[in-house]
Motif scaffolding. Sequence first.
Motif, PDB file in Angstrom:
ATOM      1  N   ASP A   1       0.328  -3.436  -5.216  1.00 46.31           N
ATOM      2  CA  ASP A   1       0.482  -4.830  -5.648  1.00 46.31           C
ATOM      3  C   ASP A   1      -0.403  -5.696  -4.775  1.00 46.31           C
ATOM      4  O   ASP A   1      -0.508  -5.472  -3.562  1.00 46.31           O
ATOM      5  CB  ASP A   1       1.938  -5.277  -5.517  1.00 46.31           C
ATOM      6  CG  ASP A   1       2.139  -6.740  -5.886  1.00 46.31           C
ATOM      7  OD1 ASP A   1       2.013  -7.057  -7.087  1.00 46.31           O
ATOM      8  OD2 ASP A   1       2.412  -7.543  -4.981  1.00 46.31           O
ATOM      9  N   ARG A   2      -1.050  -6.663  -5.381  1.00 45.48           N
ATOM     10  CA  ARG A   2      -1.871  -7.612  -4.628  1.00 45.48           C
ATOM     11  C   ARG A   2      -1.564  -9.015  -5.133  1.00 45.48           C
ATOM     12  O   ARG A   2      -1.521  -9.251  -6.345  1.00 45.48           O
ATOM     13  CB  ARG A   2      -3.358  -7.305  -4.781  1.00 45.48           C
ATOM     14  CG  ARG A   2      -4.296  -8.391  -4.218  1.00 45.48           C
ATOM     15  CD  ARG A   2      -5.717  -7.908  -4.124  1.00 45.48           C
ATOM     16  NE  ARG A   2      -5.872  -6.942  -3.034  1.00 45.48           N
ATOM     17  CZ  ARG A   2      -6.994  -6.264  -2.800  1.00 45.48           C
ATOM     18  NH1 ARG A   2      -8.053  -6.434  -3.580  1.00 45.48           N
ATOM     19  NH2 ARG A   2      -7.050  -5.420  -1.780  1.00 45.48           N
ATOM     20  N   SER A   3      -1.371  -9.937  -4.222  1.00 51.69           N
ATOM     21  CA  SER A   3      -1.127 -11.335  -4.585  1.00 51.69           C
ATOM     22  C   SER A   3      -1.889 -12.224  -3.621  1.00 51.69           C
ATOM     23  O   SER A   3      -2.131 -11.854  -2.465  1.00 51.69           O
ATOM     24  CB  SER A   3       0.366 -11.660  -4.538  1.00 51.69           C
ATOM     25  OG  SER A   3       0.884 -11.431  -3.231  1.00 51.69           O
ATOM     26  N   VAL A   4      -2.278 -13.398  -4.094  1.00 50.66           N
ATOM     27  CA  VAL A   4      -2.990 -14.366  -3.261  1.00 50.66           C
ATOM     28  C   VAL A   4      -2.244 -15.690  -3.331  1.00 50.66           C
ATOM     29  O   VAL A   4      -1.980 -16.220  -4.413  1.00 50.66           O
ATOM     30  CB  VAL A   4      -4.449 -14.534  -3.716  1.00 50.66           C
ATOM     31  CG1 VAL A   4      -5.128 -15.631  -2.886  1.00 50.66           C
ATOM     32  CG2 VAL A   4      -5.219 -13.226  -3.581  1.00 50.66           C
TER      33      VAL A   4
ATOM     34  N   ILE B   1       0.833  -1.195   0.000  1.00 50.84           N
ATOM     35  CA  ILE B   1       0.000   0.000   0.000  1.00 50.84           C
ATOM     36  C   ILE B   1       0.871   1.249   0.000  1.00 50.84           C
ATOM     37  O   ILE B   1       1.821   1.354   0.792  1.00 50.84           O
ATOM     38  CB  ILE B   1      -0.932  -0.004   1.223  1.00 50.84           C
ATOM     39  CG1 ILE B   1      -1.870  -1.218   1.140  1.00 50.84           C
ATOM     40  CG2 ILE B   1      -1.725   1.288   1.320  1.00 50.84           C
ATOM     41  CD1 ILE B   1      -2.699  -1.448   2.367  1.00 50.84           C
ATOM     42  N   LYS B   2       0.557   2.184  -0.873  1.00 51.55           N
ATOM     43  CA  LYS B   2       1.246   3.481  -0.926  1.00 51.55           C
ATOM     44  C   LYS B   2       0.775   4.318   0.260  1.00 51.55           C
ATOM     45  O   LYS B   2      -0.417   4.562   0.436  1.00 51.55           O
ATOM     46  CB  LYS B   2       0.941   4.178  -2.239  1.00 51.55           C
ATOM     47  CG  LYS B   2       1.815   5.366  -2.571  1.00 51.55           C
ATOM     48  CD  LYS B   2       1.606   5.762  -4.033  1.00 51.55           C
ATOM     49  CE  LYS B   2       2.515   6.929  -4.430  1.00 51.55           C
ATOM     50  NZ  LYS B   2       1.935   8.218  -4.004  1.00 51.55           N
ATOM     51  N   SER B   3       1.713   4.748   1.090  1.00 53.45           N
ATOM     52  CA  SER B   3       1.365   5.335   2.376  1.00 53.45           C
ATOM     53  C   SER B   3       0.578   6.637   2.239  1.00 53.45           C
ATOM     54  O   SER B   3      -0.354   6.882   3.006  1.00 53.45           O
ATOM     55  CB  SER B   3       2.626   5.580   3.204  1.00 53.45           C
ATOM     56  OG  SER B   3       3.289   4.372   3.502  1.00 53.45           O
ATOM     57  N   ASP B   4       0.938   7.491   1.294  1.00 58.05           N
ATOM     58  CA  ASP B   4       0.307   8.807   1.266  1.00 58.05           C
ATOM     59  C   ASP B   4      -1.102   8.792   0.685  1.00 58.05           C
ATOM     60  O   ASP B   4      -1.934   9.630   1.044  1.00 58.05           O
ATOM     61  CB  ASP B   4       1.185   9.828   0.534  1.00 58.05           C
ATOM     62  CG  ASP B   4       1.478   9.445  -0.909  1.00 58.05           C
ATOM     63  OD1 ASP B   4       1.123   8.325  -1.306  1.00 58.05           O
ATOM     64  OD2 ASP B   4       2.064  10.283  -1.629  1.00 58.05           O
ATOM     65  N   THR B   5      -1.410   7.843  -0.190  1.00 50.34           N
ATOM     66  CA  THR B   5      -2.713   7.829  -0.849  1.00 50.34           C
ATOM     67  C   THR B   5      -3.577   6.629  -0.499  1.00 50.34           C
ATOM     68  O   THR B   5      -4.789   6.645  -0.726  1.00 50.34           O
ATOM     69  CB  THR B   5      -2.542   7.846  -2.377  1.00 50.34           C
ATOM     70  OG1 THR B   5      -1.910   6.626  -2.790  1.00 50.34           O
ATOM     71  CG2 THR B   5      -1.715   9.044  -2.819  1.00 50.34           C
ATOM     72  N   GLY B   6      -2.980   5.563   0.014  1.00 53.99           N
ATOM     73  CA  GLY B   6      -3.719   4.341   0.259  1.00 53.99           C
ATOM     74  C   GLY B   6      -3.889   3.458  -0.966  1.00 53.99           C
ATOM     75  O   GLY B   6      -4.553   2.415  -0.915  1.00 53.99           O
ATOM     76  N   GLU B   7      -3.274   3.858  -2.070  1.00 51.38           N
ATOM     77  CA  GLU B   7      -3.362   3.079  -3.308  1.00 51.38           C
ATOM     78  C   GLU B   7      -2.736   1.700  -3.115  1.00 51.38           C
ATOM     79  O   GLU B   7      -1.662   1.568  -2.517  1.00 51.38           O
ATOM     80  CB  GLU B   7      -2.633   3.825  -4.424  1.00 51.38           C
ATOM     81  CG  GLU B   7      -2.478   3.048  -5.719  1.00 51.38           C
ATOM     82  CD  GLU B   7      -1.537   3.735  -6.697  1.00 51.38           C
ATOM     83  OE1 GLU B   7      -1.238   3.135  -7.741  1.00 51.38           O
ATOM     84  OE2 GLU B   7      -1.082   4.862  -6.402  1.00 51.38           O
TER      85      GLU B   7
END
Length: 500
Positions: free
Chosen positions: A485-488, A476-482
């Motif tokens: 990357d996501r992995s399962v 998660i990008k700290s300043d925006t919450g974006e």
Amino acid sequence: MMDTFLTLAKGLPLLALGVAAGATYPPIPVDLTTPVQHRIAINSPTSVRIAWNTYKQLSQPCVQYGTSQSSLSQQACSTSSITYPTSRTWANVVTISGLAPATTYYYKIVSTNSTLETFTSPRLPGDKTPFNISIVIDLGIYGKDGYTIEQDETKRDLIPTIDPSLNHTTIGRLRDNINKYDFIVHPGDIGYADDWILKAHNWFDGKDGYQAITETFFNQLAPISARKPYMTSPGNHEASCQEIPLTSALCPSGQKNFTDFINRFGRVLPTAFISTSPDDQAKINANKARLLANPPFWYSFEYGMAHIVMIDTETDFEDAPDQPGGSAGLNGGPFGSYLRQQLDFLEADLASVDRSVTPWVIVAGHRPWYTTGTSNCAPCKKAFEPLFYKYGVDLGVFGHVHNSQRFAPVVNGTADSNGMENPKAPMYIVAGGAGNVEGLSKVGKNVTTNRFAYDEAFSYATVNFLSEQRLQVDFIKSDTGEILDRSVLFKKHDQRFVVQ
């Protein structure tokens, strides 16, 4: 990371190591029993520890608590109030036991100047309810004595007491999402007090930069760590008052050999849980692990469907980087009674895990042995990787490198042919991009088994335990919450006790 420090420190007079930097002390409250630097930790399936600091020693630290804000009908006390040379504060800790599982509690530290806080008690081992945790590593202070971030006065502040300068930071993001995760895992490099030399403007102003930064960091973290368990293990920045190799002897008494880390967390963190498995051998192994555990350096705990182990990548194994003779030259440890105590603990602990109770096994430490750069810890790999693979560790969590990275399940440098679908090898992440005075590290070129790398802004990771067989990792990008990357990861977990 040491390379960054040495570059910035080059040319500074050696005398500076023995004097103080121009950091700003937090003000001392009029009431010296005022609790500051709050932190809580999971202690057992039915207990937590509440810790805080005060500017005087307490003869009997106490906490009032209950399940209603208006009725704190129970009280727990201790006699634990300790300090060390150069510290301005005393560390206090109280254990609250007999808690109902996954229940909201309210508490107030006994003082004439304390506030009401809240926490949720641990989930019992074997509870298969999904939950989420935050992974934050290599996190330093923000503001003029640390890494300054532009303020945004329009940002909603969910915890009114937190410094508005923490908006757009990892701490700010954790604050704003405090109800979305159950606890924080922070394996090393906590506050960066040893980097006071990088912020020095006046070497002879009579202040102790190390202590000032330490107090400031834990005050910044307190609105979060007072409510969410904060589970730590050591990094290289906890070792000494500064990070220049072979100079720890110049540090004042109390600022060497992990002293603040031991003082702050040694009586707070658990050892290892009593096994809830019906298997007799699992119980024997868990009891052995409890005897060999050495918090705050190495220990384990269970929470719902997860068994989590915290290890020490700095000392207490062959060629460990921070111990005497190690490559870092920080002259720390050893902390075990014999060289292999940590590794014997890890093996006993992993051998005790009943996957029908806690299917997911996570191990977290500071220095990685898989990274896109050159800061891979070869002695760590030699010591720990065989045990990770032998006992089927699902995820290895590391930092030290100041960016975010995710690797395919891998062993001995070779990616598991099953990828993310029931691999035998562990998946690895590096979550060292939370932000500190040293800044971010560029992504390197060693990308053979790497699947994601990011170095453009501060970031951190979350691990979401979706089910007994699916685990989701987000960066998660700290300043925006974006979500960067996501992995399962899918694991069958069809062996109760894993030995490859």
